[in-house]
Write a protein that holds these residues in place. Structure first.
Motif, PDB file in Angstrom:
ATOM      1  N   ASP A  29      33.312  48.034  36.611  1.00 45.41           N
ATOM      2  CA  ASP A  29      34.729  48.144  36.264  1.00 45.41           C
ATOM      3  C   ASP A  29      35.177  49.593  36.384  1.00 45.41           C
ATOM      4  O   ASP A  29      34.367  50.520  36.317  1.00 45.41           O
ATOM      5  CB  ASP A  29      34.965  47.642  34.843  1.00 45.41           C
ATOM      6  CG  ASP A  29      36.409  47.204  34.602  1.00 45.41           C
ATOM      7  OD1 ASP A  29      37.222  47.295  35.542  1.00 45.41           O
ATOM      8  OD2 ASP A  29      36.720  46.778  33.475  1.00 45.41           O
ATOM      9  N   THR A 281      44.219  39.528  27.451  1.00 47.07           N
ATOM     10  CA  THR A 281      44.027  38.758  28.671  1.00 47.07           C
ATOM     11  C   THR A 281      45.121  38.989  29.707  1.00 47.07           C
ATOM     12  O   THR A 281      44.926  38.665  30.883  1.00 47.07           O
ATOM     13  CB  THR A 281      43.979  37.250  28.361  1.00 47.07           C
ATOM     14  OG1 THR A 281      45.227  36.845  27.765  1.00 47.07           O
ATOM     15  CG2 THR A 281      42.836  36.934  27.399  1.00 47.07           C
ATOM     16  N   THR A 282      46.259  39.551  29.304  1.00 51.96           N
ATOM     17  CA  THR A 282      47.402  39.690  30.206  1.00 51.96           C
ATOM     18  C   THR A 282      47.789  41.157  30.353  1.00 51.96           C
ATOM     19  O   THR A 282      48.078  41.822  29.359  1.00 51.96           O
ATOM     20  CB  THR A 282      48.614  38.899  29.674  1.00 51.96           C
ATOM     21  OG1 THR A 282      48.238  37.530  29.495  1.00 51.96           O
ATOM     22  CG2 THR A 282      49.786  38.992  30.643  1.00 51.96           C
ATOM     23  N   PRO A 302      49.562  45.160  37.743  1.00 56.15           N
ATOM     24  CA  PRO A 302      48.128  44.847  37.829  1.00 56.15           C
ATOM     25  C   PRO A 302      47.448  45.170  36.501  1.00 56.15           C
ATOM     26  O   PRO A 302      48.063  45.754  35.595  1.00 56.15           O
ATOM     27  CB  PRO A 302      47.646  45.784  38.938  1.00 56.15           C
ATOM     28  CG  PRO A 302      48.572  46.959  38.862  1.00 56.15           C
ATOM     29  CD  PRO A 302      49.911  46.386  38.479  1.00 56.15           C
ATOM     30  N   GLY A 303      46.186  44.813  36.379  1.00 57.08           N
ATOM     31  CA  GLY A 303      45.425  45.180  35.191  1.00 57.08           C
ATOM     32  C   GLY A 303      45.061  46.651  35.253  1.00 57.08           C
ATOM     33  O   GLY A 303      44.147  47.038  35.987  1.00 57.08           O
ATOM     34  N   THR A 318      42.407  50.191  38.432  1.00 54.91           N
ATOM     35  CA  THR A 318      42.747  48.800  38.169  1.00 54.91           C
ATOM     36  C   THR A 318      41.504  47.910  38.123  1.00 54.91           C
ATOM     37  O   THR A 318      40.389  48.338  38.407  1.00 54.91           O
ATOM     38  CB  THR A 318      43.708  48.271  39.254  1.00 54.91           C
ATOM     39  OG1 THR A 318      43.142  48.531  40.549  1.00 54.91           O
ATOM     40  CG2 THR A 318      45.062  48.959  39.155  1.00 54.91           C
ATOM     41  N   ASP A 319      41.741  46.657  37.784  1.00 54.53           N
ATOM     42  CA  ASP A 319      40.699  45.636  37.699  1.00 54.53           C
ATOM     43  C   ASP A 319      40.379  45.158  39.114  1.00 54.53           C
ATOM     44  O   ASP A 319      41.079  44.319  39.680  1.00 54.53           O
ATOM     45  CB  ASP A 319      41.207  44.492  36.820  1.00 54.53           C
ATOM     46  CG  ASP A 319      40.230  43.345  36.713  1.00 54.53           C
ATOM     47  OD1 ASP A 319      39.134  43.415  37.312  1.00 54.53           O
ATOM     48  OD2 ASP A 319      40.563  42.353  36.033  1.00 54.53           O
ATOM     49  N   PHE A 321      38.290  43.188  40.486  1.00 53.52           N
ATOM     50  CA  PHE A 321      38.042  41.775  40.741  1.00 53.52           C
ATOM     51  C   PHE A 321      39.208  40.891  40.297  1.00 53.52           C
ATOM     52  O   PHE A 321      39.382  39.791  40.814  1.00 53.52           O
ATOM     53  CB  PHE A 321      36.742  41.349  40.051  1.00 53.52           C
ATOM     54  CG  PHE A 321      35.575  42.189  40.490  1.00 53.52           C
ATOM     55  CD1 PHE A 321      34.979  41.985  41.718  1.00 53.52           C
ATOM     56  CD2 PHE A 321      35.101  43.218  39.690  1.00 53.52           C
ATOM     57  CE1 PHE A 321      33.917  42.769  42.144  1.00 53.52           C
ATOM     58  CE2 PHE A 321      34.038  44.008  40.094  1.00 53.52           C
ATOM     59  CZ  PHE A 321      33.447  43.786  41.325  1.00 53.52           C
ATOM     60  N   GLY A 322      40.022  41.408  39.379  1.00 54.32           N
ATOM     61  CA  GLY A 322      41.176  40.630  38.937  1.00 54.32           C
ATOM     62  C   GLY A 322      42.350  40.706  39.895  1.00 54.32           C
ATOM     63  O   GLY A 322      43.056  39.715  40.112  1.00 54.32           O
ATOM     64  N   VAL A 323      42.570  41.888  40.511  1.00 52.56           N
ATOM     65  CA  VAL A 323      43.721  42.057  41.399  1.00 52.56           C
ATOM     66  C   VAL A 323      43.319  42.304  42.847  1.00 52.56           C
ATOM     67  O   VAL A 323      44.168  42.372  43.725  1.00 52.56           O
ATOM     68  CB  VAL A 323      44.638  43.206  40.913  1.00 52.56           C
ATOM     69  CG1 VAL A 323      45.158  42.904  39.528  1.00 52.56           C
ATOM     70  CG2 VAL A 323      43.917  44.554  40.943  1.00 52.56           C
TER      71      VAL A 323
END
Length: 439
Positions: A29, A281-282, A302-303, A318-319, A321-323
């Protein structure tokens, strides 16, 4: 970790703690991003598996692994010219590098026996660094006059039972220093201010004005040494508080049921605050056009783990794997974002550490090889690739007029070390609030 009878606990990241990667199977991360103004081609992305570095404005990327000295490092920062010294807090110590992360040394002197929780390099003086240390039940602020290599006796010590959550020197007046504190037993936040470089201090109880909770400094306004943005972490949520008179009075300008993760002030004066809401989570992003007095919600961010800027170009860790990317860029004050780099764009290991056994082991694990691999984030060819060419000589340092409005390439996390790159962390104090050991 040592504990006192008052059970003051030092723990955690300012945002949700980043899982540890190295070669132990944890999830990779990002933490923060550093964009020094006087090195316009340099971008440093701090992660929980080392530093991802570009020296050609993002056209190519190399990786510098964690080794013993900077293992599990957090709060990566870069001090000003001429040293451009990199700092991180690792193993409860302050460590630094003078060669772009090739080698790391541990700060010595009076800071050596302390558990170090944070540091702040003076944005105007490469020789001046302040660090927060904890030992024997007492928190203190320790000064260095050799760029953070050694530290002298504390210039400020908190009262017994008070934990120090942050320290910052005002960019526009180096005599002004702020220290954020919280009483472990009562959860009362406090702000100490010195106007004479630490010779004398005034301490203000912020509880009646902003409520109870752990206090952290987000940033001292780069143009006004009396304006400070604070973060207060209460039992039911977190708040942003603003003082324009050096802490004599303060008002809450934003409250959320979530966690603030990052902050940056643009050259235009616009402030951005990253956050996580809905039980973390958001992703959320808030924007202020009035110096932090009010904030509007920015849709669809984005995260964001950390924020930085050059001029009014915003960079976000940023994240990945999330974005789908680890570094994002915005040119419209956070309204829209585009990908600047994902982990799989790393091309090589930095030459000075390529043959280090720890680097090779971690690189192979991140390429999906070995029992402790967290998965594949880049091709195995990264581990054996030739180092990228040396960059050209950096451009001369810009005048201070170009560097006002937000820190010198701030890699800021909310309540970390303010306006010089930081990434920033949270100090959670006391048994009254749930606290956890650094993950």
């Amino acid at each position: 970790m040592r504990r006192t009878a008052e059970a003051i606990l030092v723990a955690g990241l300012l945002a949700a703690p980043s899982p540890r990667a190295r070669a132990n199977g944890a999830f990779p991360d990002s933490q923060s991003v550093i964009t020094p103004f006087d090195r316009p081609a340099e971008i440093i992305l701090a992660t929980n598996f080392g530093l991802v570095i570009s020296e050609d404005a993002g056209q190519s990327w190399q990786w510098s692994c964690e080794r013993d000295a900077n293992a599990y490092g957090i709060l990566y920062q870069q001090g000003p010219a001429p040293r451009h010294r990199l700092f991180t807090v690792a193993g409860d110590k302050l460590v630094f590098s003078d060669d772009g992360s090739c080698g790391w040394q541990t700060a010595a002197g009076a800071l050596a026996p302390q558990l170090v929780t944070d540091a702040f390099p003076d944005p105007n003086d490469a020789d001046h660094v302040l660090a927060i240390g904890y030992d024997g039940g007492i928190f203190g602020v320790f000064p260095s006059r050799d760029g953070g290599a050694t530290f002298d006796a504390p210039l400020y010590q908190a009262a017994a039972g008070d934990g120090i959550g942050g320290v910052e020197i005002a960019r526009s007046d180096a005599r002004v220093i702020y220290v954020a504190m919280t009483n472990a037993a009562s959860s009362v936040p406090k702000l100490a201010r010195s106007g004479d470089a630490g010779a004398t201090w005034t301490v203000t109880d912020l509880g009646p004005m902003v409520g109870l909770g752990v206090a952290r400094i987000i940033a001292v306004d780069p143009a006004d040494p009396n304006t400070v943005l604070l973060r207060v972490m209460g039992a039911d949520g977190q708040s942003i508080a603003l003082t324009r008179d050096g802490g004599a009075t303060a008002t809450v300008s934003l409250s959320i049921a979530g966690t603030f993760t990052s902050y940056v002030q643009l050259a235009s004066g616009t402030r951005l605050l990253g956050a996580l809401v809905d039980s973390s989570t958001t992703p959320a992003l808030y924007r202020s056009h009035d110096g932090g007095a009010t904030f509007e919600t920015v849709a669809g961010p984005p995260g964001i783990r950390g924020l930085s800027r050059r001029g009014d170009v915003v960079y976000a860790a940023t994240d990945n794997f999330g974005v789908g990317y680890a570094l994002g860029v915005s040119t419209d004050e956070g309204t829209t974002w585009h990908a600047a780099m994902a982990y799989d764009q790393v091309q090589a290991i930095v030459g000075c550490v390529r043959d280090d056994p720890q680097c090779q082991a971690t690189c192979q694990a991140l390429a999906g090889q070995g029992a402790m691999s967290p998965g594949t984030i880049w091709d195995a060819a990264v581990c054996s690739a030739n180092p990228l060419p040396e960059p050209p000589t950096p451009l001369p340092e810009p005048p201070m007029s170009m560097m006002t409005g937000g820190g010198a390439g701030c890699g800021c996390a909310t309540g970390g070390s303010g306006t010089v790159p930081v990434v920033v962390v949270v100090l959670v104090l006391g048994v009254v609030l749930a606290s956890r050991r650094r993950a």
